[in-house]
Design an enzyme around this catalytic site. Structure first.
Site, PDB file in Angstrom:
ATOM      1  N   ASN A 180       6.766  -1.068 -15.352  1.00  0.00           N
ATOM      2  CA  ASN A 180       6.978  -1.898 -14.159  1.00  0.00           C
ATOM      3  C   ASN A 180       5.938  -3.015 -14.022  1.00  0.00           C
ATOM      4  O   ASN A 180       5.696  -3.528 -12.944  1.00  0.00           O
ATOM      5  CB  ASN A 180       7.076  -1.027 -12.894  1.00  0.00           C
ATOM      6  N   THR A 206       7.956  -0.107  -6.493  1.00  0.00           N
ATOM      7  CA  THR A 206       7.598   0.540  -7.770  1.00  0.00           C
ATOM      8  C   THR A 206       8.763   0.504  -8.750  1.00  0.00           C
ATOM      9  O   THR A 206       8.589   0.215  -9.930  1.00  0.00           O
ATOM     10  CB  THR A 206       7.185   2.015  -7.514  1.00  0.00           C
ATOM     11  N   HIS A 245       0.314  -2.905 -11.534  1.00  0.00           N
ATOM     12  CA  HIS A 245      -0.141  -1.879 -10.597  1.00  0.00           C
ATOM     13  C   HIS A 245      -1.038  -2.571  -9.580  1.00  0.00           C
ATOM     14  O   HIS A 245      -1.760  -3.514  -9.933  1.00  0.00           O
ATOM     15  CB  HIS A 245      -0.947  -0.794 -11.319  1.00  0.00           C
ATOM     16  N   TYR A 294      -5.371   7.628 -13.474  1.00  0.00           N
ATOM     17  CA  TYR A 294      -4.170   8.115 -12.777  1.00  0.00           C
ATOM     18  C   TYR A 294      -4.266   9.611 -12.441  1.00  0.00           C
ATOM     19  O   TYR A 294      -3.233  10.266 -12.284  1.00  0.00           O
ATOM     20  CB  TYR A 294      -2.929   7.848 -13.637  1.00  0.00           C
ATOM     21  N   PHE A 318       6.129  12.890 -14.523  1.00  0.00           N
ATOM     22  CA  PHE A 318       6.094  11.687 -15.357  1.00  0.00           C
ATOM     23  C   PHE A 318       4.685  11.374 -15.892  1.00  0.00           C
ATOM     24  O   PHE A 318       4.487  10.350 -16.533  1.00  0.00           O
ATOM     25  CB  PHE A 318       6.641  10.475 -14.582  1.00  0.00           C
ATOM     26  N   ARG A 367       0.667  -6.062  -2.783  1.00  0.00           N
ATOM     27  CA  ARG A 367       1.789  -5.113  -2.849  1.00  0.00           C
ATOM     28  C   ARG A 367       3.117  -5.813  -2.527  1.00  0.00           C
ATOM     29  O   ARG A 367       4.157  -5.486  -3.091  1.00  0.00           O
ATOM     30  CB  ARG A 367       1.537  -3.918  -1.935  1.00  0.00           C
ATOM     31  N   GLU A 405     -10.739   2.139  -7.458  1.00  0.00           N
ATOM     32  CA  GLU A 405     -10.118   1.576  -8.666  1.00  0.00           C
ATOM     33  C   GLU A 405     -10.924   0.392  -9.213  1.00  0.00           C
ATOM     34  O   GLU A 405     -11.054   0.246 -10.433  1.00  0.00           O
ATOM     35  CB  GLU A 405      -8.665   1.178  -8.355  1.00  0.00           C
ATOM     36  N   LYS A 455       0.251  -4.538 -16.881  1.00  0.00           N
ATOM     37  CA  LYS A 455       0.427  -3.381 -17.767  1.00  0.00           C
ATOM     38  C   LYS A 455       0.905  -3.791 -19.167  1.00  0.00           C
ATOM     39  O   LYS A 455       1.387  -4.912 -19.365  1.00  0.00           O
ATOM     40  CB  LYS A 455       1.442  -2.419 -17.129  1.00  0.00           C
ATOM     41  N   ARG A 477       7.844  -7.488  -9.914  1.00  0.00           N
ATOM     42  CA  ARG A 477       8.628  -6.420 -10.568  1.00  0.00           C
ATOM     43  C   ARG A 477      10.108  -6.775 -10.680  1.00  0.00           C
ATOM     44  O   ARG A 477      10.748  -6.468 -11.684  1.00  0.00           O
ATOM     45  CB  ARG A 477       8.401  -5.094  -9.842  1.00  0.00           C
TER      46      ARG A 477
HETATM   47  P1  CMP Z   1       1.902   2.528 -10.519  1.00  0.00           P
HETATM   48  O1  CMP Z   1       1.840   1.673  -9.311  1.00  0.00           O
HETATM   49  O2  CMP Z   1       1.071   2.113 -11.680  1.00  0.00           O
HETATM   50  O3  CMP Z   1       1.500   4.037 -10.130  1.00  0.00           O
HETATM   51  C1  CMP Z   1       1.940   5.158 -10.877  1.00  0.00           C
HETATM   52  C2  CMP Z   1       2.974   4.799 -11.905  1.00  0.00           C
HETATM   53  O4  CMP Z   1       3.737   5.863 -12.426  1.00  0.00           O
HETATM   54  C3  CMP Z   1       3.987   3.862 -11.285  1.00  0.00           C
HETATM   55  O5  CMP Z   1       3.410   2.607 -11.014  1.00  0.00           O
HETATM   56  C4  CMP Z   1       5.090   3.898 -12.338  1.00  0.00           C
HETATM   57  O6  CMP Z   1       4.932   2.909 -13.334  1.00  0.00           O
HETATM   58  C5  CMP Z   1       4.898   5.259 -13.013  1.00  0.00           C
HETATM   59  N1  CMP Z   1       6.080   6.121 -12.876  1.00  0.00           N
HETATM   60  C6  CMP Z   1       6.821   6.582 -13.895  1.00  0.00           C
HETATM   61  N2  CMP Z   1       7.824   7.330 -13.445  1.00  0.00           N
HETATM   62  C7  CMP Z   1       7.723   7.363 -12.100  1.00  0.00           C
HETATM   63  C8  CMP Z   1       8.484   7.994 -11.057  1.00  0.00           C
HETATM   64  N3  CMP Z   1       9.567   8.733 -11.314  1.00  0.00           N
HETATM   65  N4  CMP Z   1       8.070   7.781  -9.794  1.00  0.00           N
HETATM   66  C9  CMP Z   1       6.968   7.037  -9.520  1.00  0.00           C
HETATM   67  N5  CMP Z   1       6.220   6.423 -10.469  1.00  0.00           N
HETATM   68  C10 CMP Z   1       6.605   6.584 -11.741  1.00  0.00           C
END
Ligand code: CMP
Length: 140
Positions: free
Chosen positions: A114, A93, A117, A51, A59, A87, A128, A11, A104
């Protein structure tokens, strides 16, 4: 165990800090092979489409802002049990909850920034991968 493909993104928070190589090395050291890779600066439309599953979440706007704030490296990873393995090496996450040694825990700044993905299941991996790559761009 079956050879799988999964989708991965490095990212903008990570590309801005010049971590593309460091993160790719962690993926390769875990036994995953990069079989497709390109650097993209996604549009809002692309980020919203990718997304879309999160579009009702509070968010979502912040997520689209973050993902369009700089370049992203989109990749296809291949290997035994690649979806679960990716993963595992990514970690939780929220980096505050990620295990030691994960991408992470090592590199992420916050839940929004983070660093990576990865697809969560075979069906999402397929969707995807197809969102960003033509079959001819994936060279195993
Ligand atoms: P990702 O695996 O890319 O999938 C969705 C993304 O939303 C997640 O990683 C986070 O970077 C982002 N995100 C931001 N805020 C939140 C939250 N409160 N809970 C979960 N994902 C979040």
């Amino acid at each position: 165990m079956a050879i799988e493909r999964t989708f991965s993104m490095i990212k903008p928070d990570a590309t801005k800090r010049n971590l593309t190589g460091a993160i790719t090395k962690m993926l390769e050291d875990a036994g995953l092979r990069v079989v497709a890779s390109k650097r993209v600066w996604m549009s809002r439309r692309e980020a919203e489409g990718f997304y879309a599953v999160h579009k009702e979440r509070p968010f979502f706007g912040e997520l689209v802002d973050t993902m369009t704030s700089g370049p992203t490296v989109v990749q296809v990873l291949e290997g035994e049990n690649a979806i679960a393995k990716n993963r595992e090496i990514m970690g939780a996450t929220n980096p505050a909850q990620a295990a030691e040694g994960t991408i992470r825990k090592t590199h992420a700044l916050s839940i929004g920034e983070n660093s990576v993905h990865g697809s969560d299941a075979p069906e999402t991996a397929k969707i995807e991968i197809a969102y960003w790559f033509a079959e001819t761009e994936i060279v195993g």
